[in-house]
Design an enzyme around this catalytic site. Structure first.
Site, PDB file in Angstrom:
ATOM      1  N   TYR A  50     -15.643  22.817  -6.144  1.00  8.73           N
ATOM      2  CA  TYR A  50     -16.128  21.844  -7.130  1.00  8.73           C
ATOM      3  C   TYR A  50     -14.999  20.921  -7.583  1.00  8.73           C
ATOM      4  CZ  TYR A  50     -18.283  19.877 -11.298  1.00  8.73           C
ATOM      5  OH  TYR A  50     -18.763  19.002 -12.241  1.00  8.73           O
ATOM      6  N   GLY A  62     -28.408  12.473 -15.586  1.00  6.36           N
ATOM      7  CA  GLY A  62     -29.059  11.441 -14.781  1.00  6.36           C
ATOM      8  C   GLY A  62     -30.322  10.911 -15.429  1.00  6.36           C
ATOM      9  N   SER A  99     -15.645  14.362 -13.099  1.00  8.03           N
ATOM     10  CA  SER A  99     -15.542  15.427 -14.099  1.00  8.03           C
ATOM     11  C   SER A  99     -14.075  15.640 -14.418  1.00  8.03           C
ATOM     12  CB  SER A  99     -16.144  16.722 -13.541  1.00  8.03           C
ATOM     13  OG  SER A  99     -15.728  17.841 -14.286  1.00  8.03           O
ATOM     14  N   ALA A 127     -31.716  11.837 -11.064  1.00  8.18           N
ATOM     15  CA  ALA A 127     -32.271  11.237 -12.284  1.00  8.18           C
ATOM     16  C   ALA A 127     -33.434  12.012 -12.883  1.00  8.18           C
ATOM     17  CB  ALA A 127     -32.718   9.807 -11.991  1.00  8.18           C
ATOM     18  N   GLY A 166     -31.088  16.276 -16.946  1.00 10.27           N
ATOM     19  CA  GLY A 166     -29.728  16.210 -17.438  1.00 10.27           C
ATOM     20  C   GLY A 166     -29.203  14.805 -17.679  1.00 10.27           C
TER      21      GLY A 166
END
Length: 279
Positions: free
Chosen positions: A164, A16, A139, A11, A14
């Site tokens: 990823y 977050g 994603s 957080a 970005g």
């Protein structure tokens, strides 16, 4: 969101941070999780200033360390008697293979196992606070992912992109399996693709991504736009009772066909439980 307690990982920057700002503006008590104390404290001050909400707290944790994640869950439970929303937002992309203090490949450990472990450690509190929500930030890379059960750590052959993609597919499989386990509890869990967002994500180790990111910046979403689906799933009455879905632009869409295979999701859960030493 007044009176509700929200925990957001990653957080301090970005998506977050944008998620934390939006929830704070709605009046929620927001508990930020950050690895970096300096960046975290700067974000804390900024969020309080923008939201005009003083009910914001920073908890420091290294999500690559299972011991640190357990300590985070313990610290949260010591201070808060309820948890209405858990946003598993933190994520990394490692171009070079790295291993955590637990001996696990970093991308898989941070992107999947951290969310898996933290969520399970807080499930009792989420159930006691029901109706409650879990939001997992995945994603579109999940669509290209494959779970390599014989080489989850990439020890045989490592690729940053493959690692990823695998971790983001794992987010979706985890979401769907958790939804099955939570039926009847009034705790919902959904996952999402935030869009291609203008952050430094993935740029720190790759010259190609630095150049590519600079060229593509005008076409990327700002973090507040990238956070919109996370905030929607965390707060909107439109998704009351909706669970086990993958969202893009606030709409449920189909995810990778592999993600609907219950044998794969159950196996991933079992392997993840062993890797995190959960009963």
């Amino acid at each position: 969101m007044y009176g509700k307690v929200c925990l957001v990982t990653g957080a301090s920057q970005g998506i977050g941070k944008a998620t934390a700002i939006a929830l704070a503006k709605m009046g929620a008590t927001v508990v930020m999780v950050s690895f970096d104390q300096v960046r975290g404290e700067a974000a804390l001050k900024e969020i309080k200033s923008i939201s005009k909400n003083e009910n914001i707290e920073l908890l420091l944790a290294d999500l690559s360390s299972q011991q640190s994640i357990r300590q985070l869950a313990d610290r949260f439970k010591q201070k808060y008697t309820r948890l209405d929303v858990l946003v598993n937002n933190a994520g990394v992309m490692k171009w070079k293979q790295e291993f955590t203090t637990d001996g696990i490949e970093s991308t898989f450990a941070i992107n999947h196992l951290a969310a898996f472990l933290l969520t399970n450690l807080l499930l009792d509190l989420l159930k006691a606070s029901a109706p409650a929500r879990i939001v997992n930030v995945s994603s579109s890379a999940q669509s290209m992912g494959k779970i390599e059960f014989d080489d989850l750590d990439g020890r045989k052959k490592y690729s940053g992109i493959k690692a990823y993609n695998q971790s983001k597919l794992a987010n979706v499989l985890f979401t769907y399996e958790l939804e099955r386990l939570l039926q009847g509890t009034r705790v919902t869990v959904n996952c999402l693709h935030p869009g291609v967002v203008r952050t430094n994500f993935g740029n720190t180790e790759s010259l190609f991504f630095k150049v590519f990111g600079t060229l593509m910046k005008p076409f990327m979403l700002p973090p507040d736009k990238g956070a919109e689906t996370s905030v929607f799933l965390a707060s909107s009455p439109e998704v009351d009772g909706i669970s086990g879905k993958y969202f893009v632009k606030k709409k449920p869409v189909n995810s990778n066909p592999i993600s609907y295979d219950e044998i794969t999701s159950a196996k991933l859960w079992e392997v993840s439980a062993k890797m995190t030493k959960l009963a």
